[in-house]
Structure formats: C-alpha cells, structure tokens
Write a protein that holds these residues in place. Structure first.
Motif, PDB file in Angstrom:
ATOM      1  N   PHE A  84     -34.861 -76.524 -35.118  1.00  0.00           N
ATOM      2  CA  PHE A  84     -33.644 -77.310 -34.968  1.00  0.00           C
ATOM      3  C   PHE A  84     -34.049 -78.771 -35.169  1.00  0.00           C
ATOM      4  CE2 PHE A  84     -33.689 -73.740 -31.884  1.00  0.00           C
ATOM      5  CZ  PHE A  84     -32.891 -72.871 -32.636  1.00  0.00           C
ATOM      6  N   ILE A  85     -33.962 -79.224 -36.405  1.00  0.00           N
ATOM      7  CA  ILE A  85     -34.553 -80.493 -36.809  1.00  0.00           C
ATOM      8  C   ILE A  85     -33.567 -81.636 -36.594  1.00  0.00           C
ATOM      9  CG2 ILE A  85     -35.631 -81.729 -38.727  1.00  0.00           C
ATOM     10  CD1 ILE A  85     -36.121 -78.767 -39.886  1.00  0.00           C
ATOM     11  N   LEU A  86     -33.981 -82.573 -35.744  1.00  0.00           N
ATOM     12  CA  LEU A  86     -33.161 -83.735 -35.403  1.00  0.00           C
ATOM     13  C   LEU A  86     -33.637 -84.941 -36.210  1.00  0.00           C
ATOM     14  CD1 LEU A  86     -33.175 -83.164 -31.540  1.00  0.00           C
ATOM     15  CD2 LEU A  86     -31.425 -82.473 -33.181  1.00  0.00           C
ATOM     16  N   SER A 152     -30.523 -80.131 -38.691  1.00  0.00           N
ATOM     17  CA  SER A 152     -30.864 -79.253 -39.811  1.00  0.00           C
ATOM     18  C   SER A 152     -31.528 -78.013 -39.237  1.00  0.00           C
ATOM     19  CB  SER A 152     -31.809 -79.954 -40.786  1.00  0.00           C
ATOM     20  OG  SER A 152     -31.173 -81.078 -41.351  1.00  0.00           O
ATOM     21  N   PHE A 153     -31.165 -76.868 -39.752  1.00  0.00           N
ATOM     22  CA  PHE A 153     -31.619 -75.611 -39.172  1.00  0.00           C
ATOM     23  C   PHE A 153     -32.693 -74.947 -40.012  1.00  0.00           C
ATOM     24  CE2 PHE A 153     -27.700 -76.611 -37.139  1.00  0.00           C
ATOM     25  CZ  PHE A 153     -27.864 -76.170 -35.845  1.00  0.00           C
ATOM     26  N   GLY A 154     -33.960 -75.332 -39.744  1.00  0.00           N
ATOM     27  CA  GLY A 154     -35.105 -74.656 -40.327  1.00  0.00           C
ATOM     28  C   GLY A 154     -35.179 -73.217 -39.821  1.00  0.00           C
ATOM     29  N   THR A 186     -26.951 -77.248 -42.234  1.00  0.00           N
ATOM     30  CA  THR A 186     -26.958 -78.571 -41.612  1.00  0.00           C
ATOM     31  C   THR A 186     -25.635 -78.785 -40.896  1.00  0.00           C
ATOM     32  OG1 THR A 186     -28.428 -79.438 -43.344  1.00  0.00           O
ATOM     33  CG2 THR A 186     -27.213 -81.044 -42.026  1.00  0.00           C
ATOM     34  N   LEU A 187     -25.727 -79.252 -39.656  1.00  0.00           N
ATOM     35  CA  LEU A 187     -24.546 -79.517 -38.847  1.00  0.00           C
ATOM     36  C   LEU A 187     -24.349 -81.028 -38.763  1.00  0.00           C
ATOM     37  CD1 LEU A 187     -22.304 -78.610 -36.930  1.00  0.00           C
ATOM     38  CD2 LEU A 187     -24.008 -78.520 -35.099  1.00  0.00           C
TER      39      LEU A 187
END
Length: 193
Positions: A84-86, A152-154, A186-187
C-alpha cells in the motif's frame, strides 16, 4: 489518541459500512478489505483477504510447500509500504506490522497451529469445512499525513489472485468507502484529508 480513532472507526464503520461488511464465513474470493484510520500523524490499517487470494488455497497447510507459501505470504504482508504505497511527501514509516493466517475454528491462532489439523480436500483442493483468511494490522507514523493524496496498490502485483480491495477510510474529515480494482490500482484521495 489512536485508540480513540480506532473506536470512532469501529463505530462509524459499523454504521456507515454495515451493508458492505463480510464475515470470515461469507468472504468472496478475489476481494479483500483494507480499513484505514488516520489520526493526526498516525495511520492505522487493518487488512483481510481470503487465503485463496494470497496463497492460492484455503485449506490448512498439509505439506512443506503449503507451509512455505504461508510463511512467505505472512512475511510479505508484514511489509505494508510495499503493498500500500503512500506518497513520499507523506514521510510515512512503519511503527508496527503483524500478519497471520486465520481459519474457521482457529479463533485467530497463528497458522502454525492450523498446520496441526490436516483436513480432507475436495477436487479443487479447498477445504469444504471452512475457509482461511489472512489478517494484518499496521501502525504507521506519517510526518505529513495531509500529503496522502493517493495510495498505489502494489498488492495486486504481489498477489496475482487478488482482484479487488474494498477500502474504508476514517479521518477527522469523515468516513468514505472505495473499491480499488486490479486494472486501476491507484486510489485518488485528493481533497479527502
């Protein structure tokens, strides 16, 4: 302060997202849940996903290959900022991370306890008696939580069976639910915090 946020999250999530909440026995393959509570510079995340999404099966480990897959998954799930990439501008770091495999009848025991109970498998390799689910909890500190403009959802690159994550976020500005899918990982959270 985070305890208060978690209490608020629990009560808001119960009220706002009651129709979307699933229990372990009613999970849907391909769909996981990520709950996020933000309180000032602290970010708490709670993650759940069916065993089939993470390791490709939902039965208790019966051999070394199964146990290795579970151990690898637990270690991978314990690294939240790779899944969960910030944004770098948020300056987040992991304070605490834990992950485990849970199963019906296991009552939250670590996967090592489940391995002692081999079950009969059906033709698809799934345990007819129950399901397993991975559960992880994370506490992050973010020096600039206002800079969390997206996630971003790795996670989807890491776990090929995962198709969707139901994301629920609670912060001082309110609560909101999102669905993030593999083909749009990606949110966008601009304007949420």
């Amino acid at each position: 302060m985070i305890k208060r946020t978690l209490l608020v999250f629990t009560s808001l999530a119960t009220t706002v997202f009651a129709s979307e909440t699933r229990s372990l026995g009613a999970h849907e393959h391909g769909v996981g849940v990520l709950n996020i509570a933000v309180d000032d510079t602290t970010v708490f995340m709670e993650f759940h996903a069916p065993g089939a999404d993470i390791v490709g099966f939902e039965y208790a480990a019966v051999n070394a290959e199964d146990r290795n897959a579970i151990d690898t998954a637990v270690a991978t799930l314990a690294r939240p900022l790779k899944l969960f990439i910030l944004p770098a501008a948020a300056e987040c770091s992991v304070v605490q991370a834990s992950a485990e495999l849970e199963g019906e009848g296991a009552h939250g025991e670590q996967h090592a306890h489940e391995e002692d109970h081999a079950h009969e498998h059906d033709e698809h390799g799934a345990n007819e008696a129950g399901h397993t689910e991975f559960h992880a909890e994370y506490t992050l500190t973010c020096a600039n939580a206002d800079a969390i403009t997206e996630i971003s959802f790795g996670y989807f690159d890491t776990f090929s069976n995962a198709r969707e994550l139901e994301v629920q976020i609670v912060s001082e500005t309110g609560a909101q639910a999102f669905e993030v899918e593999r083909d749009e990982p990606t949110l966008d959270l601009r304007g949420f915090f």
